[in-house]
Design an enzyme around this catalytic site. Sequence first.
Site, PDB file in Angstrom:
ATOM      1  CB  SER A  25       5.023  -1.983  11.905  1.00  0.00           C
ATOM      2  OG  SER A  25       4.622  -0.629  12.110  1.00  0.00           O
TER       3      SER A  25
ATOM      4  CG  HIS B 291      -5.857   2.064   4.925  1.00  0.00           C
ATOM      5  ND1 HIS B 291      -5.416   2.983   5.844  1.00  0.00           N
ATOM      6  CD2 HIS B 291      -4.856   1.168   4.769  1.00  0.00           C
ATOM      7  CE1 HIS B 291      -4.189   2.660   6.215  1.00  0.00           C
ATOM      8  NE2 HIS B 291      -3.816   1.555   5.581  1.00  0.00           N
TER       9      HIS B 291
ATOM     10  CG  ASN C 296      -1.676   1.288   1.370  1.00  0.00           C
ATOM     11  OD1 ASN C 296      -1.838   2.022   0.389  1.00  0.00           O
ATOM     12  ND2 ASN C 296      -2.155   1.569   2.570  1.00  0.00           N
TER      13      ASN C 296
ATOM     14  CD  GLU D 181      -3.677  -2.447   7.248  1.00  0.00           C
ATOM     15  OE1 GLU D 181      -2.585  -2.750   6.765  1.00  0.00           O
ATOM     16  OE2 GLU D 181      -4.232  -1.360   7.038  1.00  0.00           O
TER      17      GLU D 181
ATOM     18  N   GLY E 257       2.306   2.145  10.476  1.00  0.00           N
ATOM     19  CA  GLY E 257       3.295   3.204  10.282  1.00  0.00           C
ATOM     20  C   GLY E 257       3.996   3.629  11.564  1.00  0.00           C
TER      21      GLY E 257
ATOM     22  CD  GLU F  53      -2.943   5.649   6.490  1.00  0.00           C
ATOM     23  OE1 GLU F  53      -2.909   5.720   5.243  1.00  0.00           O
ATOM     24  OE2 GLU F  53      -2.031   5.127   7.160  1.00  0.00           O
TER      25      GLU F  53
ATOM     26  CE  LYS G 179       0.479   3.680   4.733  1.00  0.00           C
ATOM     27  NZ  LYS G 179       0.060   3.762   6.098  1.00  0.00           N
TER      28      LYS G 179
END
Length: 250
Positions: free
Chosen positions: A212, A94, A9, A166, A172, A96, A11
Site C-alpha cells: 500500500s 511474491h 508490480n 512486503e 492491496g 500471491e 499483477k
Amino acid sequence: MRTPIIAGNWKMFKTIAEASAFAEEAKAGSTKAGVEKVVCAPFTALPALGQIFAGTDIALGAQNMHFEEQGAFTGEISPSMLKEIGVKYVILGHSERRQYFNETDETVNKKVLAALKHDLLPIVCVGESLEQREAGQTATVVRTQTEGALADLEAAQLANVVIAYEPIWAIGTGKSSTAEDANETIAIVRQVIAERFGQETAAQVRIQYGGSVKPENIASYMAQPDIDGALVGGASLVADSYLQLVNGAS
Ligand code: PEP
C-alpha cells in the site's frame, strides 16, 4: 550508497493497448535522476513496453519465471525467454505466488539461482501474514524466507539481488506498515544477510518496502535508513502516480 529503486508490480492488469498508453505517458513525464525505475508487467505486454521504453531509463520487469531452461512445463516461461525480450528484473516469491501457486522457499531459491545465471536481476519478496505478525513471528518468518531464497548464493551475487519486504496484510489492503515498523523488519533482513554474507555485502544490498505504498506516503519510507525504495502494486498502474512515486523516492 544504495540507489533507490521503485518497481511497479502490475499483477494481472493491463492489455497491450493499456500498457502502451501507460508507457507513452510515463516516457513523456519527467523524473528526477538518481532513482532506478522498473515496471513489472504481464508477459504479454512486455515486448510492447520494451519498444516504447527503448532509450529511456525505465527498465522492464517480469513477475515470475520457471527455474528450468526449457522443457515440458506447460504454461511456464523460462529465464532465457525473458532475456530475449529485454527483461532486466524479475519478481520472485511474491506472496500471491506463494499463496495461490504453491511457491516455497525452495522453489524461490531455484528461481533466484536461475535468474542470476541468466543475468536477470531478481526482486525477492519476503513478508509475514497478519496471523504471524500477531503471534510475534515476523522476525522468524522473514529470516527463514530470506535464508531460504538466498541459499547457495555467493556473496558477490548479492549485488544483483533486490529484496522486497512486503507484509502480506499490507498488500492491496490500504493498510500500510508504519515506516518505522517497516524499517525495523528490513533491518532484520539486512542482519540476516550480514550473518550469512558479511557486513559489507549486507550494507550494499537494496531492500524495498512494499504494501500500500502511494505518492502520499513514499517519502516517509524513503526517510528511513534501511529502506531503499518500494515495490508498488495498485499505485503503479497509473502513469502519473508512478511518476510521483519515482519523484518521491529521490
Ligand atoms: C504488490 O503487489 O507487491 C503490492 C505491494 O501491492 P500494493 O502496493 O497494491 O499493496
